[in-house]
Design a protein around this motif. Structure first.
Motif, mmCIF file in Angstrom:
data_model
loop_
_atom_site.group_PDB
_atom_site.id
_atom_site.type_symbol
_atom_site.label_atom_id
_atom_site.label_comp_id
_atom_site.label_asym_id
_atom_site.label_seq_id
_atom_site.Cartn_x
_atom_site.Cartn_y
_atom_site.Cartn_z
ATOM 1 N N ARG A 136 -48.160 34.241 -17.424
ATOM 2 C CA ARG A 136 -48.642 33.231 -18.282
ATOM 3 C C ARG A 136 -49.849 33.015 -18.683
ATOM 4 O O ARG A 136 -50.201 32.665 -19.650
ATOM 5 C CB ARG A 136 -47.651 32.098 -18.049
ATOM 6 N N ASP A 137 -50.407 32.763 -17.357
ATOM 7 C CA ASP A 137 -52.043 32.526 -17.396
ATOM 8 C C ASP A 137 -52.843 33.516 -18.356
ATOM 9 O O ASP A 137 -53.727 33.260 -19.045
ATOM 10 C CB ASP A 137 -52.432 32.443 -15.986
ATOM 11 N N ASP A 138 -52.498 34.626 -18.000
ATOM 12 C CA ASP A 138 -53.176 35.947 -18.489
ATOM 13 C C ASP A 138 -52.937 35.672 -19.928
ATOM 14 O O ASP A 138 -53.980 35.848 -20.644
ATOM 15 C CB ASP A 138 -52.997 37.301 -17.860
ATOM 16 N N LEU A 139 -51.798 35.735 -20.401
ATOM 17 C CA LEU A 139 -51.363 35.604 -21.919
ATOM 18 C C LEU A 139 -51.841 34.570 -22.597
ATOM 19 O O LEU A 139 -52.457 34.693 -23.724
ATOM 20 C CB LEU A 139 -49.896 35.720 -21.948
ATOM 21 N N ASP A 140 -51.959 33.473 -21.675
ATOM 22 C CA ASP A 140 -52.721 32.083 -22.493
ATOM 23 C C ASP A 140 -54.097 32.367 -22.658
ATOM 24 O O ASP A 140 -54.597 32.052 -23.969
ATOM 25 C CB ASP A 140 -52.452 30.710 -21.469
ATOM 26 N N PHE A 141 -54.974 33.151 -21.716
ATOM 27 C CA PHE A 141 -56.135 33.463 -22.130
ATOM 28 C C PHE A 141 -56.410 34.292 -22.995
ATOM 29 O O PHE A 141 -56.953 34.144 -23.911
ATOM 30 C CB PHE A 141 -56.686 33.942 -20.658
ATOM 31 N N LEU A 142 -55.559 35.448 -23.223
ATOM 32 C CA LEU A 142 -55.598 36.561 -24.361
ATOM 33 C C LEU A 142 -55.271 35.759 -25.550
ATOM 34 O O LEU A 142 -55.763 36.226 -26.640
ATOM 35 C CB LEU A 142 -54.636 37.662 -23.913
ATOM 36 N N ALA A 143 -54.080 34.735 -25.474
ATOM 37 C CA ALA A 143 -53.918 34.208 -26.691
ATOM 38 C C ALA A 143 -55.096 33.306 -27.278
ATOM 39 O O ALA A 143 -55.360 33.406 -28.602
ATOM 40 C CB ALA A 143 -52.817 33.202 -26.727
ATOM 41 N N ALA A 144 -55.764 32.527 -26.482
ATOM 42 C CA ALA A 144 -57.109 31.788 -27.070
ATOM 43 C C ALA A 144 -58.114 33.079 -27.128
ATOM 44 O O ALA A 144 -58.781 32.571 -28.603
ATOM 45 C CB ALA A 144 -57.435 31.036 -25.825
ATOM 46 N N ARG A 145 -58.083 33.863 -26.720
ATOM 47 C CA ARG A 145 -59.324 34.974 -27.158
ATOM 48 C C ARG A 145 -58.839 35.514 -28.576
ATOM 49 O O ARG A 145 -59.947 35.624 -29.259
ATOM 50 C CB ARG A 145 -59.107 36.171 -26.259
ATOM 51 N N LEU A 146 -57.715 35.837 -28.925
ATOM 52 C CA LEU A 146 -57.239 36.149 -30.052
ATOM 53 C C LEU A 146 -57.569 35.278 -31.338
ATOM 54 O O LEU A 146 -57.933 35.451 -32.446
ATOM 55 C CB LEU A 146 -55.617 36.627 -30.066
#
Lengths: 479, 479
Positions: free
Chosen positions: B277-287
């Motif tokens: 979830r941490d990684d996906l939250d980071f990638l979601a913010a990046r996107l």
């Protein structure tokens, strides 16, 4: 499909007595127009199907031949016969696919492994190869499971590469050129600029260097992928295409590396013992049968299962290369000149016969040898303070010899560059590799394990071509 | 190594407040000669290290630069600062590896993805690529976990092959010939008999045919390995080397195939949501940041996390190719001539724009299209009774387009042979494949999923070169 099948593994495990159920599989044998041994690949065991006399047409029964595919529905009942606890009383029977008994290459008799290798597309349907490939699956799963639990990241290192620094042997070339018509430069050399990748490319011999790049950022990583050697070795020990596992740990030294490798091997063998006992029992019986052909003196002292349990339950013997040379030099085998390659002294590369002597005769257990002479090891291994040896380790297993090769890596930029120059490794081309030592280098270590060697060890198969679905070796690239 | 490090992921998860512990990692930033953000790759989050004023030499502090590797021992305490719950009060500090701040290519600022692709050996040390490769690992593990739980056997299909029946595109040649000096026959053609394998060989484009061989003996199998295309496509959607997952089920039809694929996709996406979830939250913010650069009309309606949750929680839309053509033909987009390729009628191959219209505009969810015209599909797909279509299925995902291609296979020997002849597939050479239909053939089905496309979907990365560690594409084979 409308009627859901139950896998035979589940039928036998759950003992669904008095249940109405449907199974599908292939006929192994059909006895007395009454008993079908049906196998669906989910387990080594067959399900006995019982055909009531007169219940089905003769025309249908004639089509129940070895290799034919059936769908059978009926009631599972306790079996009165020997050899099985349950059997399925057939109420409906359908031939999904016929098999001409005259033409089907797999007869209900023992075939040689050599013959089965020729028909590798059909050998999956034999007990032996069903067992081998189920065990292969379990070992592969156990590998991912082990590393995932330990927080290692699975890294897909590249298959096509332009780097040949490992120099571990001859490599296969990869090209999109029309080989009939390779473009040349004005100087008459091959114009690789016009090839797909713009330079000469080959198939990887190891993912280690790339794993190091990732480990020095992600911490702990492992690869598990195909690797290649274009060595013209037509032996029972070599494949041109085989699978390797290569873990790499940042912040780790040689002892961490040994600990990881020993824990790893024990974990995956125990996983197979726990999850594939039927298959391993079958393979153990096969091996015992094979060993009967050998003179008493060459037979294993332990059965396959005993050997696997022994590895799981005992510490591996750890010693230095120097200690091993002492043992070998003073061994009765050396003194009686029983070695094909006599032990001449410190510095020699150990031969398979030496490794097997240490493992099978002297210690009678797996052995980890460390601190090899730097001259016989790769450029990236960390130099010990003695100036003579490197922090390498090899794990030797009974019956197989070297199964793991690993080392602490040279993390000191200057030491590494000097060693590369000494060994004529192109420092400039490897600048990307050296960057990890330039920027935040850390002690790190890893090892490589040939997956097929491991499967051989676990299954007791003596020819490596029998533990990979479609073996590639000189003059063979079938299927 | 003597002092055991604790991974930062564990430090943060277990909140070892007041514990004495040792961490090792790389410096991301060092603020005010007091606060170090340390990352060890185990998680996206950094651990804050606090340096007490005057506790360490200035000479040592000067070496704490971005990219340097540190070993820090100290006490974990609750943090008073914003942005973190805990921090490590440094009691001992050692620089394991220096990093010259002037030369280290990764500065503590935002780098373009293009630039990072040039230094793929170092991009693992960025937040974005750390997250991507941890997610890649989790997806790979989830794939093995899914199939293992369902009783599928992992099959290593061959990488080097002599068969080119799929004809899915141009293949790379594999040879051990010295390309400067290729042996010729008396007729002047290449003498492949002298090559390593004794015939022309190439890199596999798919393991499906071999998976069929195994499935028709073991029941359910899957492959997960590298595949290759020598297509000269220099796009953000194509790689020359990519990983594919190809399950194959015996005793299964097209509906079983769709059910498996849908369950599979949902399982692995849910696994990533649960475990990364941490990684996906980071990638979601990046996107989200990246999308801000686009005009409003081109932005996604859903965030990355919403999109993933949507796929997990909703049934995929299932319809026939014929129904899809009707929808497209009558769509406002077609009538207003907004399609680059107008829908001319039944029989055409769908373009990416059509697939995206169905998924993103019409159904607003993943779509499974079935029963395609046989003319636009492969020879091995099962012919439907209408004589026009085959039992194929493609799964289309928002933002990506086709993510899965599968079919029920033609199990009827005669129908298959006729179709191969019509399509000029060499029946004789494929005799091994046809043997499965000759001896105990059964209905069976499977699909292929491009792993990198899946990772793109889950991470929101728009360029496929950013989701594989070392991408291979025209004129690029670095590292």
């Amino acid at each position: 499909m409308a009627d859901k099948r139950v896998r035979i593994k589940e039928v036998l495990a759950e003992q669904l007595i008095n249940h109405q159920l449907t199974v599908m599989g292939w006929v192994r044998t059909f006895r007395n127009n009454q008993f079908i041994a049906l196998n669906d690949g989910s387990t080594n065991a067959n399900l006995q199907i019982v055909i009531e006399l007169g219940k089905f047409d003769d025309a249908l029964l004639k089509r129940i031949t070895t290799g034919a595919a059936l769908k059978v529905s009926g009631t599972l009942v306790a079996s009165l016969g020997k050899g099985q606890k349950v059997e399925l009383k057939a109420e409906q029977l359908e031939v999904l696919g016929d098999s001409d008994a005259e033409k089907f290459p797999l007869q209900p008799k023992k075939h040689s492994l050599e013959f089965l290798r020729e028909i590798a597309h059909l050998r999956f349907r034999t007990n032996t190869f069903g067992a081998i490939f189920r065990v292969r699956h379990s070992l592969a799963f156990a590998i991912h499971d082990f590393f995932n639990k330990k927080g290692f990241i699975y890294l897909h290192s590249p298959i096509i590469t332009a780097s040949d620094a490992e120099g571990a042997g001859e490599t296969f070339h990869v090209t999109a050129f029309d080989l009939e018509n390779i473009p040349k430069t004005d100087q008459g050399t091959i114009n690789y600029k016009e090839d797909f990748f713009g330079k000469a490319a080959n198939l990887t011999v190891s993912g280690q260097l790339e794993a190091e790049l990732a480990a020095l950022a992600l911490g702990d990583v492992y690869t598990f992928g195909p690797t290649f050697r274009a060595e013209n070795s037509n032996t029972a020990r070599h494949l041109a295409e085989f699978w390797m596992i290569e873990p790499e740990m940042a912040f780790a030294d040689l002892e961490d590396d040994m600990n990881l490798a020993e824990e790893f091997i024990k974990y995956i063998i125990k996983y197979a013992l726990d999850n594939n006992r039927d298959d391993l029992d079958f393979l153990a019986a096969r091996l015992a049968e094979e060993e009967k052909q050998k003179p008493q003196s060459e037979r294993s002292e332990m059965s396959l299962i005993e050997k696997l349990e022994f590895v799981v339950n005992n510490d591996f013997e750890r010693l230095t290369y120097t200690e091993a040379i002492d043992i070998l030099q003073n061994s009765p085998a050396n003194k009686k000149k029983k070695f094909h390659y006599p032990i001449s002294g410190w510095g020699i590369d150990l031969q398979s016969e030496h490794e097997r002597y240490l493992v099978e005769k002297h210690f009678k257990k797996p052995v980890i040898l460390i601190n090899y002479p730097k001259e016989i090891k790769a450029f990236y291994m960390r130099q010990n303070d003695d100036g003579k040896t490197v922090a390498a380790m090899d794990i030797l297993a009974p019956g197989i010899g070297e199964i793991v090769g690993g080392s602490q890596r040279e993390e000191r930029l200057e030491v590494l560059e000097n060693r590369m120059q000494e060994m004529n490794i192109p420092v400039e081309e490897m600048s990307w590799y050296l960057d990890t030592r330039r920027f935040g280098t850390v002690p790190h270590a890893g090892f490589g394990l040939g997956f097929e060697r491991l499967i051989q060890f676990v299954t007791g198969m003596t020819n490596i071509r029998d533990v990979i679905p479609f073996p590639r070796f000189p003059k063979n690239v079938e299927f």
